[in-house]
Design a protein around this motif. Structure first.
Motif, mmCIF file in Angstrom:
data_model
loop_
_atom_site.group_PDB
_atom_site.id
_atom_site.type_symbol
_atom_site.label_atom_id
_atom_site.label_comp_id
_atom_site.label_asym_id
_atom_site.label_seq_id
_atom_site.Cartn_x
_atom_site.Cartn_y
_atom_site.Cartn_z
ATOM 1 N N ASP A 284 -7.448 -11.988 -25.539
ATOM 2 C CA ASP A 284 -7.528 -12.925 -24.466
ATOM 3 C C ASP A 284 -6.167 -13.277 -23.948
ATOM 4 N N LYS A 285 -5.177 -13.377 -24.646
ATOM 5 C CA LYS A 285 -3.827 -14.054 -24.204
ATOM 6 C C LYS A 285 -3.125 -13.259 -23.379
ATOM 7 N N ILE A 286 -3.625 -11.906 -23.177
ATOM 8 C CA ILE A 286 -2.790 -10.965 -22.473
ATOM 9 C C ILE A 286 -3.161 -10.791 -20.850
ATOM 10 N N GLU A 287 -2.230 -11.008 -20.147
ATOM 11 C CA GLU A 287 -2.381 -11.183 -18.768
ATOM 12 C C GLU A 287 -1.567 -10.002 -18.022
ATOM 13 N N VAL A 288 -1.864 -9.191 -17.036
ATOM 14 C CA VAL A 288 -1.062 -8.050 -16.422
ATOM 15 C C VAL A 288 -0.564 -8.422 -15.338
ATOM 16 N N ILE A 289 0.778 -7.845 -14.941
ATOM 17 C CA ILE A 289 1.191 -7.914 -13.760
ATOM 18 C C ILE A 289 1.288 -6.704 -13.089
ATOM 19 N N ASP A 290 0.845 -6.229 -11.720
ATOM 20 C CA ASP A 290 0.712 -4.899 -11.394
ATOM 21 C C ASP A 290 2.084 -4.574 -10.568
ATOM 22 N N VAL A 291 2.635 -3.460 -11.271
ATOM 23 C CA VAL A 291 3.893 -2.952 -10.451
ATOM 24 C C VAL A 291 3.471 -1.530 -9.585
ATOM 25 N N GLY A 292 2.223 -1.137 -9.573
ATOM 26 C CA GLY A 292 2.060 -0.086 -8.902
ATOM 27 C C GLY A 292 2.436 0.095 -7.497
ATOM 28 N N ASN A 293 2.357 -1.284 -6.752
ATOM 29 C CA ASN A 293 2.795 -1.246 -5.296
ATOM 30 C C ASN A 293 4.381 -1.108 -5.311
ATOM 31 N N VAL A 294 5.041 -1.713 -6.253
ATOM 32 C CA VAL A 294 6.652 -1.269 -6.290
ATOM 33 C C VAL A 294 7.011 0.153 -6.212
ATOM 34 N N LEU A 295 6.229 0.894 -7.210
ATOM 35 C CA LEU A 295 6.408 2.452 -7.556
ATOM 36 C C LEU A 295 5.911 2.954 -6.358
ATOM 37 N N GLY A 296 4.983 2.682 -5.700
ATOM 38 C CA GLY A 296 4.658 3.321 -4.525
ATOM 39 C C GLY A 296 5.441 3.339 -3.345
ATOM 40 N N GLU A 297 6.223 1.992 -3.158
ATOM 41 C CA GLU A 297 6.954 1.653 -2.044
ATOM 42 C C GLU A 297 8.323 2.505 -2.261
ATOM 43 N N VAL A 298 8.677 2.687 -3.509
ATOM 44 C CA VAL A 298 9.962 3.345 -4.051
ATOM 45 C C VAL A 298 9.683 4.608 -3.488
ATOM 46 N N ILE A 299 8.450 5.349 -3.761
ATOM 47 C CA ILE A 299 8.379 6.837 -3.465
ATOM 48 C C ILE A 299 8.309 6.958 -1.853
ATOM 49 N N ARG A 300 7.749 6.191 -1.242
ATOM 50 C CA ARG A 300 7.631 5.848 0.294
ATOM 51 C C ARG A 300 9.003 6.067 0.931
ATOM 52 N N ARG A 301 9.838 5.048 0.532
ATOM 53 C CA ARG A 301 11.351 4.774 0.864
ATOM 54 C C ARG A 301 12.074 6.230 0.329
ATOM 55 N N SER A 302 11.835 6.632 -0.836
ATOM 56 C CA SER A 302 12.729 7.909 -1.100
ATOM 57 C C SER A 302 12.268 9.097 -0.142
ATOM 58 N N HIS A 303 11.033 9.136 0.058
ATOM 59 C CA HIS A 303 10.638 10.477 0.745
ATOM 60 C C HIS A 303 11.412 10.246 2.223
ATOM 61 N N TYR A 304 11.139 8.890 2.902
ATOM 62 C CA TYR A 304 11.616 8.941 4.363
ATOM 63 C C TYR A 304 13.198 8.565 4.340
ATOM 64 N N GLY A 305 13.905 8.845 3.150
ATOM 65 C CA GLY A 305 15.329 8.418 3.275
ATOM 66 C C GLY A 305 15.781 6.875 3.536
ATOM 67 N N GLU A 306 14.766 6.077 3.055
ATOM 68 C CA GLU A 306 15.172 4.460 3.241
ATOM 69 C C GLU A 306 15.709 4.020 2.065
ATOM 70 N N SER A 307 16.441 2.866 2.046
ATOM 71 C CA SER A 307 17.285 2.324 1.124
ATOM 72 C C SER A 307 16.216 1.873 0.065
ATOM 73 N N VAL A 308 16.462 2.010 -1.320
ATOM 74 C CA VAL A 308 15.499 1.277 -2.346
ATOM 75 C C VAL A 308 16.162 0.170 -3.053
ATOM 76 N N SER A 309 17.327 -0.280 -2.700
ATOM 77 C CA SER A 309 18.332 -1.310 -3.388
ATOM 78 C C SER A 309 17.795 -2.594 -3.062
ATOM 79 N N LYS A 310 16.801 -2.738 -1.925
ATOM 80 C CA LYS A 310 16.256 -3.794 -1.589
ATOM 81 C C LYS A 310 15.304 -4.261 -2.577
ATOM 82 N N LEU A 311 14.546 -3.317 -3.164
ATOM 83 C CA LEU A 311 13.443 -3.638 -4.018
ATOM 84 C C LEU A 311 14.055 -3.926 -5.656
ATOM 85 N N PHE A 312 15.520 -3.993 -5.678
ATOM 86 C CA PHE A 312 15.939 -4.508 -6.914
ATOM 87 C C PHE A 312 15.772 -6.016 -7.184
#
Length: 317
Positions: A284-312
């Motif tokens: 019960d000491k383990i807590e989880v942060i979801d990074v799925g939305n970050v990875l999903g946004e990287v895929i969207r930006r990569s597909h449409y030719g947008e910069s991903v550096s902002k997500l750093f």
């Protein structure tokens, strides 16, 4: 931008839950692929739908049966390549063999480079991964992401910043810890550690003042948790009010869960680059942060030719 092509997201068997989160972020259903194994353990892959001239993303992470997951990923990449996919990107939140990134002694392999070559020869055009173990292997990949923005957001929304100190459990993680401390405007401390052998620490020396402060240990991964638990004990002995740990990849092998339960840590905060449901049920000491939305946004930006550096430096909303 890949004009005229559509996004197809496939999931391997190592972390289908994360692949679902990524697909939902983009507003798509996961594409269909069948992955089976025969009696001798060989992996068979069938891509059920057409990928001709499509922008394909294959999600598989380095956990569980790592060699099986890696071979599965290579076969899925190859299957899409010969099916005339326009571009193939491997999404590997935890890169397998990332700790074998340099020659430790004579005749030792650099396995991280071997894995990168395997992916390339399979037909992979790009790799998206998160918090590589060592900065020098960033050169193998196209989009090495960082969990730092998600971690900083969690800290700002769950802790009082005025009484906080960021602690690195070793000198190798000092750059990561100082970056977080600077962005939060808080103090920084680190441990100098000596190892008897891999995964076994003999001595740790704290450099910095933690008395009456809330200490957060930050690292890229927690495997056996020997280092983190020993560091937490020494922070408590040095007068820290509370001790937390925050890591990107919660591998938690062997007796790690027992060590966490018995430690002075109040919480171990990990991301979901690896499935954590079973670990949370046991500790019960383990807590989880979801990074799925970050990875999903990287895929969207990569597909449409947008910069991903902002997500750093920022998390997507």
């Amino acid at each position: 931008m890949l004009s005229g092509s559509s996004i197809k997201i496939f999931s391997g068997t190592s972390h289908p839950e994360l692949a679902e989160i990524i697909a939902r972020r983009i507003g798509l259903q996961l594409s269909k692929a069948e992955v089976t194994r025969n009696g001798v353990g060989e992996t068979n892959v069938r891509i059920v739908e057409s990928v001709r001239e499509d922008d394909v993303y294959i999600v598989n992470t380095g956990c569980g049966a790592i060699n099986t997951a890696l071979m599965e990923l290579c076969i899925m990449i190859h299957a899409c390549k010969i099916a005339s996919a326009k571009r193939i990107t491997a999404v590997i939140p935890l890169f397998p063999y990332a700790r074998q990134d340099k020659k430790e002694r004579s005749r030792a392999p650099i396995t991280a480079k071997l894995v990168a070559n395997m992916l390339q020869r399979s037909g992979c055009d790009h790799v998206i991964t998160m918090d590589l173990h060592a900065s020098q292997i960033q050169g193998f990949f196209d989009v090495p992401l960082y969990a730092e923005p998600s971690a900083l957001h969690y800290i700002r929304t769950h802790f009082e910043i005025d009484n906080l100190i960021i602690v690195s459990p070793d000198a190798g993680g000092a750059k990561r810890a100082t970056s977080m401390a600077d962005r939060l405007g808080v103090d920084f401390a680190l441990f100098h550690k000596e190892r008897k052998k891999a995964n076994e620490v003999s001595r740790m020396v704290l450099v910095g003042h933690v008395k009456d402060k809330v200490a957060i240990l930050v690292d890229d991964m927690a495997d056996t948790c020997g280092t983190i638990c020993l560091a937490a004990k020494q922070l408590a002995e040095a007068g820290a009010a509370d001790v937390y740990a925050m890591v990107t990849h919660g591998i938690l092998s062997g007796t790690a869960l027992e060590a966490i339960r018995a430690s002075t840590l109040k919480k171990l905060i990990v991301t979901n680059t690896i499935p954590q449901g079973e670990n949370q049920a046991k500790c019960d000491k383990i807590e989880v942060i979801d990074v799925g939305n970050v990875l999903g946004e990287v895929i969207r930006r990569s597909h449409y030719g947008e910069s991903v550096s902002k997500l750093f430096t920022e998390i997507p909303y």
